[in-house]
Write a protein that holds these residues in place. Structure first.
Motif, short mmCIF file in Angstrom:
data_model
loop_
_atom_site.label_atom_id
_atom_site.label_comp_id
_atom_site.label_asym_id
_atom_site.label_seq_id
_atom_site.Cartn_x
_atom_site.Cartn_y
_atom_site.Cartn_z
N CYS A 50 0.84 -1.21 0.00
CA CYS A 50 0.00 0.00 0.00
C CYS A 50 0.87 1.26 0.00
O CYS A 50 0.62 2.21 -0.75
CB CYS A 50 -0.92 0.01 1.21
SG CYS A 50 -2.14 -1.31 1.22
N ILE A 51 1.90 1.25 0.84
CA ILE A 51 2.80 2.40 0.92
C ILE A 51 3.53 2.60 -0.40
O ILE A 51 3.71 3.73 -0.85
CB ILE A 51 3.78 2.23 2.10
CG1 ILE A 51 3.02 2.30 3.42
CG2 ILE A 51 4.89 3.27 2.06
CD1 ILE A 51 3.83 1.89 4.63
N SER A 52 3.93 1.52 -1.04
CA SER A 52 4.65 1.65 -2.30
C SER A 52 3.76 2.23 -3.40
O SER A 52 4.24 2.98 -4.26
CB SER A 52 5.23 0.31 -2.74
OG SER A 52 4.21 -0.55 -3.18
N ARG A 53 2.48 1.92 -3.36
CA ARG A 53 1.57 2.52 -4.35
C ARG A 53 1.44 4.02 -4.14
O ARG A 53 1.47 4.79 -5.10
CB ARG A 53 0.21 1.85 -4.27
CG ARG A 53 0.20 0.46 -4.86
CD ARG A 53 -1.17 -0.13 -4.86
NE ARG A 53 -1.12 -1.48 -5.41
CZ ARG A 53 -2.10 -2.34 -5.31
NH1 ARG A 53 -3.21 -2.01 -4.68
NH2 ARG A 53 -1.98 -3.54 -5.82
N VAL A 54 1.29 4.44 -2.88
CA VAL A 54 1.19 5.87 -2.58
C VAL A 54 2.49 6.57 -2.98
O VAL A 54 2.48 7.64 -3.59
CB VAL A 54 0.86 6.10 -1.09
CG1 VAL A 54 0.98 7.56 -0.71
CG2 VAL A 54 -0.52 5.56 -0.76
N TYR A 55 3.62 5.97 -2.64
CA TYR A 55 4.93 6.53 -2.98
C TYR A 55 5.07 6.65 -4.50
O TYR A 55 5.53 7.67 -5.02
CB TYR A 55 6.03 5.64 -2.40
CG TYR A 55 7.42 6.10 -2.74
CD1 TYR A 55 7.99 7.19 -2.09
CD2 TYR A 55 8.18 5.45 -3.71
CE1 TYR A 55 9.27 7.62 -2.39
CE2 TYR A 55 9.45 5.87 -4.02
CZ TYR A 55 10.00 6.95 -3.36
OH TYR A 55 11.25 7.36 -3.67
N THR A 92 3.56 11.97 -9.82
CA THR A 92 2.86 13.27 -9.84
C THR A 92 3.82 14.44 -9.78
O THR A 92 3.65 15.41 -10.52
CB THR A 92 1.87 13.34 -8.65
OG1 THR A 92 0.98 12.25 -8.73
CG2 THR A 92 1.10 14.65 -8.66
N PHE A 93 4.81 14.35 -8.90
CA PHE A 93 5.68 15.50 -8.68
C PHE A 93 7.01 15.42 -9.43
O PHE A 93 7.48 16.43 -9.96
CB PHE A 93 5.94 15.70 -7.18
CG PHE A 93 4.70 15.97 -6.40
CD1 PHE A 93 4.01 17.16 -6.56
CD2 PHE A 93 4.19 15.02 -5.53
CE1 PHE A 93 2.85 17.41 -5.85
CE2 PHE A 93 3.04 15.26 -4.81
CZ PHE A 93 2.35 16.45 -4.97
N CYS A 94 7.64 14.29 -9.45
CA CYS A 94 8.98 14.20 -10.03
C CYS A 94 8.98 14.03 -11.55
O CYS A 94 9.86 14.59 -12.22
CB CYS A 94 9.75 13.05 -9.38
SG CYS A 94 10.09 13.33 -7.63
N ASP A 95 8.04 13.26 -12.08
CA ASP A 95 8.03 13.05 -13.53
C ASP A 95 7.94 14.36 -14.31
O ASP A 95 8.73 14.58 -15.24
CB ASP A 95 6.90 12.10 -13.93
CG ASP A 95 7.22 10.64 -13.61
OD1 ASP A 95 8.34 10.38 -13.12
OD2 ASP A 95 6.34 9.78 -13.84
#
Length: 169
Positions: A134-139, A145-148
């Motif tokens: 779950c955490i990996s999906r949010v990460y 969203t921000f880095c790409d």
């Protein structure tokens, strides 16, 4: 002969492992032995060779006389016999006194170890893997969203820069 029971089989497979056709065929051919009352081999007591490098110590591995330094032959033979018989009988004495208590202690230890592994370690690891998924999906969503867009913009900025290398003599 030697078999206590056969595992019940139904059309879908073994009742302990339903839907396993291969297990059904295997169990219909041979019966299952109870592991607690299985026959033990009194001749080959180390079938998995656990103690090959530890216990196979002979007289020649411990005591050796180099050339030029030899005791009397009778002393050498008596020393060999004394070493071998003492090692054999003292091991038997120790195993007679401590064998059953040590088997009890090791049985308890491995039962506790198995219990903890089955009821604590594996469930904790599985729970961790579920949570980390779950955490990996949010990460992953945050990174995309921000880095790409940031790295795409930086890539476009530097994509028009050209380098040429010339060698002048």
């Amino acid at each position: 002969q030697g078999f206590l029971y056969t595992a019940p089989v139904r059309e879908q497979g073994n009742i302990y492992k339903p839907n396993n056709k291969m297990m059904e065929d295997e169990l219909s051919e041979k019966a299952v032995r109870d592991v607690h009352t299985k026959e033990i081999d009194l001749v080959n007591r180390d079938p998995k060779h656990l103690n090959d490098d530890v216990v196979k110590i002979d007289f020649e591995d411990v005591i050796a006389e180099p050339e030029g330094t030899h005791s009397f032959d009778g002393i050498w033979k008596a020393s060999f016999t004394t070493f071998t018989v003492t090692k054999y009988w003292f091991y038997r004495l120790l195993s007679a006194i401590f064998g059953i208590p040590m088997a009890l202690i090791w049985g308890i230890y491995f039962a506790i170890l198995s219990f903890l592994h089955i009821w604590a370690v594996v469930p904790c690891i599985r729970s961790y893997l579920i949570e980390i998924q779950c955490i990996s999906r949010v990460y992953s969503i945050c990174i995309h969203t921000f880095c790409d867009p940031l790295f795409e913009a930086i890539g476009k900025m530097f994509s028009s820069i050209r380098f040429t290398v010339r060698k002048e003599i």
